[in-house]
Design a protein around this motif. Structure first.
Motif, PDB file in Angstrom:
ATOM      1  N   ALA A   1      14.779 117.082 114.681  1.00 39.62           N
ATOM      2  CA  ALA A   1      15.079 116.975 116.113  1.00 39.62           C
ATOM      3  C   ALA A   1      15.125 118.346 116.780  1.00 39.62           C
ATOM      4  O   ALA A   1      14.760 118.488 117.951  1.00 39.62           O
ATOM      5  N   PHE A   2      15.555 119.358 116.040  1.00 43.68           N
ATOM      6  CA  PHE A   2      15.609 120.706 116.598  1.00 43.68           C
ATOM      7  C   PHE A   2      14.239 121.372 116.595  1.00 43.68           C
ATOM      8  O   PHE A   2      13.895 122.121 117.520  1.00 43.68           O
ATOM      9  N   GLN A   3      13.453 121.130 115.570  1.00 45.20           N
ATOM     10  CA  GLN A   3      12.153 121.778 115.462  1.00 45.20           C
ATOM     11  C   GLN A   3      11.178 121.311 116.536  1.00 45.20           C
ATOM     12  O   GLN A   3      10.321 122.081 116.975  1.00 45.20           O
ATOM     13  N   LEU A   4      11.287 120.070 116.970  1.00 41.10           N
ATOM     14  CA  LEU A   4      10.358 119.558 117.984  1.00 41.10           C
ATOM     15  C   LEU A   4      10.456 120.327 119.303  1.00 41.10           C
ATOM     16  O   LEU A   4       9.453 120.882 119.777  1.00 41.10           O
ATOM     17  N   PRO A   5      11.618 120.385 119.961  1.00 44.10           N
ATOM     18  CA  PRO A   5      11.686 121.174 121.203  1.00 44.10           C
ATOM     19  C   PRO A   5      11.461 122.655 120.967  1.00 44.10           C
ATOM     20  O   PRO A   5      10.931 123.357 121.846  1.00 44.10           O
ATOM     21  N   ASN A   6      11.846 123.153 119.808  1.00 40.84           N
ATOM     22  CA  ASN A   6      11.632 124.570 119.509  1.00 40.84           C
ATOM     23  C   ASN A   6      10.143 124.880 119.427  1.00 40.84           C
ATOM     24  O   ASN A   6       9.684 125.948 119.863  1.00 40.84           O
ATOM     25  N   LEU A   7       9.365 123.943 118.880  1.00 44.06           N
ATOM     26  CA  LEU A   7       7.913 124.125 118.818  1.00 44.06           C
ATOM     27  C   LEU A   7       7.303 124.113 120.209  1.00 44.06           C
ATOM     28  O   LEU A   7       6.447 124.964 120.531  1.00 44.06           O
ATOM     29  N   ILE A   8       7.717 123.179 121.052  1.00 45.79           N
ATOM     30  CA  ILE A   8       7.194 123.124 122.419  1.00 45.79           C
ATOM     31  C   ILE A   8       7.567 124.396 123.174  1.00 45.79           C
ATOM     32  O   ILE A   8       6.746 124.961 123.918  1.00 45.79           O
ATOM     33  N   ARG A   9       8.784 124.877 122.984  1.00 44.65           N
ATOM     34  CA  ARG A   9       9.206 126.126 123.635  1.00 44.65           C
ATOM     35  C   ARG A   9       8.332 127.294 123.197  1.00 44.65           C
ATOM     36  O   ARG A   9       7.918 128.132 124.007  1.00 44.65           O
ATOM     37  N   ALA A  10       8.034 127.356 121.900  1.00 47.69           N
ATOM     38  CA  ALA A  10       7.206 128.446 121.389  1.00 47.69           C
ATOM     39  C   ALA A  10       5.786 128.391 121.961  1.00 47.69           C
ATOM     40  O   ALA A  10       5.149 129.426 122.156  1.00 47.69           O
TER      41      ALA A  10
END
Length: 222
Positions: free
Chosen positions: A106-115
């Motif tokens: 759940a954390f990696q998904l928005p973090n990937l979009i942010r990156a």
């Protein structure tokens, strides 16, 4: 003194400067020129300052840059250390298997979009443009910054809303994280707004860096 005489004397001074740098005798020497001698620099606002007078003023920006670099490096190191502590504490209390994997996905998904859309690239592209505009036209610079801020906020908010809606299908790509897919979907929906927040934060950090303020942006990850 005519402009022609000034231009002639400037050419002679430049020629002597080159010869002096090469170790050869100069032509000019003590020959009087059209440039009057200034006893007190305050008497003429256009007179060039001596090198020893310029040294303190030239050293100040270098000291400020060195201090800013040291603060940024220390804050970055502190952020990394605290990140390691966070991971150690999370692993100690929740382990590395089980429902903690639902949070990881759940954390990696928005973090990937942010990156992909709102990482340092946005700030790196904005800072040179904003700094150049500040030197030419401050009103235009702030108008560009304001426009980019709202466009970024609206665009990333739309992306956030879209991913909140399709979160079940996106999480489904990862199978059954932590054997609790519903938990992973719920956590991802809670965490997706960080994409918009970090996007506009990058614009603000870029503005602060343009004004040589590095301390607050460096400490923000902490």
């Amino acid at each position: 003194v005519s402009d022609a005489e000034r231009e002639r004397d400037l050419r002679r001074l430049e020629r002597d400067r080159r010869r002096r740098a090469e170790g050869r005798p100069t032509y000019f020497g003590d020959t009087p020129t059209s440039f009057r001698s200034i006893v007190d620099a305050a008497d003429d606002p256009t007179v060039a300052m001596r090198r020893e007078e310029l040294a303190p003023a030239a050293a100040a920006p270098h000291r400020r840059l060195a201090v800013s670099t040291a603060i940024f490096s220390a804050a970055t190191a502190l952020s990394r250390i605290l990140g390691l502590v966070r991971e150690v504490v999370a692993s100690y209390y929740f382990g590395i298997n089980g429902r903690i994997n639902a949070f990881t996905v759940a954390f990696q998904l928005p973090n990937l979009i942010r990156a992909l859309v709102a990482d340092a690239a946005l700030s790196s592209a904005f800072v040179p443009v904003f700094t150049e505009l500040l030197e030419k036209d401050k009103k235009r610079a702030w108008r560009v910054a304001s426009t980019l801020f709202w466009l970024t906020l609206l665009g990333l908010s739309a992306i956030t809303a879209l991913f909140i809606l399709i979160a079940p299908w996106v999480v489904g790509i990862f199978g059954n994280p932590g054997h609790d897919r519903a938990l992973a979907v719920g956590l991802s929906r809670v965490l997706f707004p960080i994409v918009a927040l970090l996007g506009v934060s990058g614009i603000i950090v870029g503005i602060l860096n343009s004004y040589d303020h590095f301390t607050v942006p460096a400490l923000s990850p902490v």
